[in-house]
Design a protein around this motif. Sequence first.
Motif, PDB file in Angstrom:
ATOM      1  N   LYS A  70     -11.908  -8.781 -14.751  1.00  0.00           N
ATOM      2  CA  LYS A  70     -11.139  -9.366 -13.554  1.00  0.00           C
ATOM      3  C   LYS A  70      -9.985  -8.550 -13.061  1.00  0.00           C
ATOM      4  O   LYS A  70      -9.520  -7.708 -13.783  1.00  0.00           O
ATOM      5  CB  LYS A  70     -10.392 -10.671 -14.325  1.00  0.00           C
ATOM      6  N   ASN A  71      -9.582  -8.694 -11.894  1.00  0.00           N
ATOM      7  CA  ASN A  71      -8.843  -7.607 -11.291  1.00  0.00           C
ATOM      8  C   ASN A  71      -7.922  -8.487 -10.256  1.00  0.00           C
ATOM      9  O   ASN A  71      -8.338  -9.243  -9.429  1.00  0.00           O
ATOM     10  CB  ASN A  71      -9.526  -6.640 -10.469  1.00  0.00           C
ATOM     11  N   GLN A  72      -6.652  -8.288 -10.543  1.00  0.00           N
ATOM     12  CA  GLN A  72      -5.573  -9.085  -9.598  1.00  0.00           C
ATOM     13  C   GLN A  72      -4.444  -8.391  -9.316  1.00  0.00           C
ATOM     14  O   GLN A  72      -3.939  -7.635 -10.217  1.00  0.00           O
ATOM     15  CB  GLN A  72      -5.081 -10.376 -10.383  1.00  0.00           C
ATOM     16  N   ALA A  73      -4.195  -8.393  -8.117  1.00  0.00           N
ATOM     17  CA  ALA A  73      -2.965  -7.393  -7.602  1.00  0.00           C
ATOM     18  C   ALA A  73      -2.130  -8.220  -6.521  1.00  0.00           C
ATOM     19  O   ALA A  73      -2.593  -9.081  -5.795  1.00  0.00           O
ATOM     20  CB  ALA A  73      -3.289  -6.246  -7.024  1.00  0.00           C
ATOM     21  N   ASN A  74      -0.920  -8.018  -6.706  1.00  0.00           N
ATOM     22  CA  ASN A  74       0.128  -8.632  -5.741  1.00  0.00           C
ATOM     23  C   ASN A  74       0.730  -7.689  -4.830  1.00  0.00           C
ATOM     24  O   ASN A  74       0.852  -6.516  -5.287  1.00  0.00           O
ATOM     25  CB  ASN A  74       1.147  -9.403  -6.451  1.00  0.00           C
ATOM     26  N   GLY A  75       1.108  -7.931  -3.754  1.00  0.00           N
ATOM     27  CA  GLY A  75       1.803  -6.803  -2.673  1.00  0.00           C
ATOM     28  C   GLY A  75       2.692  -7.618  -1.846  1.00  0.00           C
ATOM     29  O   GLY A  75       2.574  -8.849  -1.613  1.00  0.00           O
ATOM     30  N   ALA A  76       3.293  -6.692  -0.995  1.00  0.00           N
ATOM     31  CA  ALA A  76       4.078  -7.481   0.177  1.00  0.00           C
ATOM     32  C   ALA A  76       4.051  -6.205   1.177  1.00  0.00           C
ATOM     33  O   ALA A  76       3.930  -4.955   0.907  1.00  0.00           O
ATOM     34  CB  ALA A  76       5.650  -7.130  -0.305  1.00  0.00           C
ATOM     35  N   ARG A  77       4.269  -6.848   2.224  1.00  0.00           N
ATOM     36  CA  ARG A  77       4.107  -5.896   3.509  1.00  0.00           C
ATOM     37  C   ARG A  77       5.150  -6.201   4.523  1.00  0.00           C
ATOM     38  O   ARG A  77       5.097  -7.366   4.708  1.00  0.00           O
ATOM     39  CB  ARG A  77       2.878  -6.048   4.404  1.00  0.00           C
ATOM     40  N   LEU A  78       5.812  -5.157   5.056  1.00  0.00           N
ATOM     41  CA  LEU A  78       6.884  -5.598   6.124  1.00  0.00           C
ATOM     42  C   LEU A  78       6.395  -4.688   7.393  1.00  0.00           C
ATOM     43  O   LEU A  78       6.526  -3.471   7.192  1.00  0.00           O
ATOM     44  CB  LEU A  78       8.148  -5.211   5.553  1.00  0.00           C
ATOM     45  N   TYR A  79       6.360  -5.266   8.570  1.00  0.00           N
ATOM     46  CA  TYR A  79       5.769  -4.485   9.687  1.00  0.00           C
ATOM     47  C   TYR A  79       6.827  -4.852  10.741  1.00  0.00           C
ATOM     48  O   TYR A  79       7.102  -6.026  11.100  1.00  0.00           O
ATOM     49  CB  TYR A  79       4.399  -4.837   9.900  1.00  0.00           C
ATOM     50  N   GLY A  80       7.151  -3.738  11.606  1.00  0.00           N
ATOM     51  CA  GLY A  80       8.130  -3.781  12.625  1.00  0.00           C
ATOM     52  C   GLY A  80       7.511  -3.138  13.838  1.00  0.00           C
ATOM     53  O   GLY A  80       7.070  -1.847  13.533  1.00  0.00           O
ATOM     54  N   GLU A  81       7.913  -3.597  15.099  1.00  0.00           N
ATOM     55  CA  GLU A  81       7.201  -2.942  16.224  1.00  0.00           C
ATOM     56  C   GLU A  81       8.536  -3.061  17.292  1.00  0.00           C
ATOM     57  O   GLU A  81       9.034  -4.145  17.460  1.00  0.00           O
ATOM     58  CB  GLU A  81       6.101  -3.124  16.649  1.00  0.00           C
ATOM     59  N   VAL A 104       1.683  -2.600  -3.177  1.00  0.00           N
ATOM     60  CA  VAL A 104       0.437  -3.345  -3.722  1.00  0.00           C
ATOM     61  C   VAL A 104       0.673  -2.731  -5.159  1.00  0.00           C
ATOM     62  O   VAL A 104       0.401  -1.421  -5.313  1.00  0.00           O
ATOM     63  CB  VAL A 104      -0.623  -3.220  -3.179  1.00  0.00           C
ATOM     64  N   ASP A 105       0.637  -3.617  -6.026  1.00  0.00           N
ATOM     65  CA  ASP A 105       0.916  -3.364  -7.567  1.00  0.00           C
ATOM     66  C   ASP A 105      -0.583  -2.960  -8.558  1.00  0.00           C
ATOM     67  O   ASP A 105      -0.380  -3.206  -9.577  1.00  0.00           O
ATOM     68  CB  ASP A 105       1.984  -3.972  -8.229  1.00  0.00           C
ATOM     69  N   ALA A 106      -1.319  -2.602  -7.412  1.00  0.00           N
ATOM     70  CA  ALA A 106      -2.902  -2.746  -8.407  1.00  0.00           C
ATOM     71  C   ALA A 106      -2.820  -1.494  -9.338  1.00  0.00           C
ATOM     72  O   ALA A 106      -2.317  -0.420  -9.286  1.00  0.00           O
ATOM     73  CB  ALA A 106      -3.904  -2.234  -7.136  1.00  0.00           C
ATOM     74  N   GLY A 157      -6.674  -1.293  -3.662  1.00  0.00           N
ATOM     75  CA  GLY A 157      -5.960   0.031  -3.589  1.00  0.00           C
ATOM     76  C   GLY A 157      -4.417  -0.295  -3.920  1.00  0.00           C
ATOM     77  O   GLY A 157      -3.998  -1.049  -3.332  1.00  0.00           O
ATOM     78  N   ASP A 158      -4.111   0.533  -4.946  1.00  0.00           N
ATOM     79  CA  ASP A 158      -2.439   0.578  -5.019  1.00  0.00           C
ATOM     80  C   ASP A 158      -1.637   1.166  -3.890  1.00  0.00           C
ATOM     81  O   ASP A 158      -2.165   2.215  -3.172  1.00  0.00           O
ATOM     82  CB  ASP A 158      -2.218   1.057  -6.475  1.00  0.00           C
ATOM     83  N   ALA A 159      -0.729   0.799  -3.779  1.00  0.00           N
ATOM     84  CA  ALA A 159       0.053   1.449  -2.507  1.00  0.00           C
ATOM     85  C   ALA A 159       1.656   1.292  -2.546  1.00  0.00           C
ATOM     86  O   ALA A 159       2.118   0.381  -3.174  1.00  0.00           O
ATOM     87  CB  ALA A 159      -0.345   0.772  -1.205  1.00  0.00           C
TER      88      ALA A 159
END
Length: 228
Positions: free
Chosen positions: A59-70, A97-99, A133-135
Motif C-alpha cells: 500500500k502507498n499513501q501520501a498527504n500533501g498541501a498546495r498553495l497557489y496564487g496569481e 507532498v510527503d510521499a 511523487g514526493d515534493a
Amino acid sequence: LLQADSDGSWITGHRASIDYSLGRNFRMPWGPVELEFLSINRIYNLDAPLAGYQDASPKNQANGARLYGELNFERRASLFGSDWIQSIQPAIQYLNVDAQSQSEIPIFDTRVASPSYTGLFRTNRFVGGDRIGDANRITLGITSRLIDPLHGNQVARFSIGQAFYLEDRKVHANELIQLGLGAAETYSTSDPLYLLALESQEALNELARNQSNLIAEAEFRLSTEWTL
C-alpha cells in the motif's frame, strides 16, 4: 496489470487508486488564490510469483498541501498596427507532498510527465498509477496574452516558468535505479552495463537538482481554423 521483472518473471495483480482533496478557491479582485489539501492512495493485490517483491499486498499513501496564487494585470496596447488587450499573469505555487520511497511497488505504467508549462504546477510529476511523487518545491511562472478587444478571442499567448526544489526527491520511476547498478566507473567502457550504469547515474543526478529546466511555451491563433 502486467509487468516482467529483471528475471523474466511476470507480475500480475490488481491496483486500486483513491485520490481526494479538500480545497478552497478565493476569488480576489486581483486574481485567484487556491488552497488544497491532498490525500493520494494506492492499494495492490499482486499474484504469485512475486518476482523479487516481498509484499503481495503493498500500500502507498501520501498527504500533501498546495498553495497557489496569481495576479492579473490588463492594459490596452497598440502592437503590429492594431489595438489589443494585453494581460500579464504572474503565478506562484508551493507544493509539499510527503510521499516515501516506493521501491517495493512494481512499475506497470508509470513515467515522468513530459515537460510543459502547466506540468510545472502539477501535484504529481508522474503519469500513471504506480508512483506518487514526493515534493517540496516552489514554482514561479508568468503568462502574457494578447486578446482581440472586439470578440474577446485570445490571439497569442506566451508562458515561461521554472520550479525550485527545496530538498532532493526520493521517488523515481526508473527501473535502472531499481537494479542498483552502482557507479559507471566500476565497469569497463566495453561492458554493456557501463551505459546502463551511466544512464542510472544521470537519473539520480536529476533527482538531486536544485531547479527544473526553464520551460517556455508560445501559442498563436493564425485563423479561426489554425493555431500554432
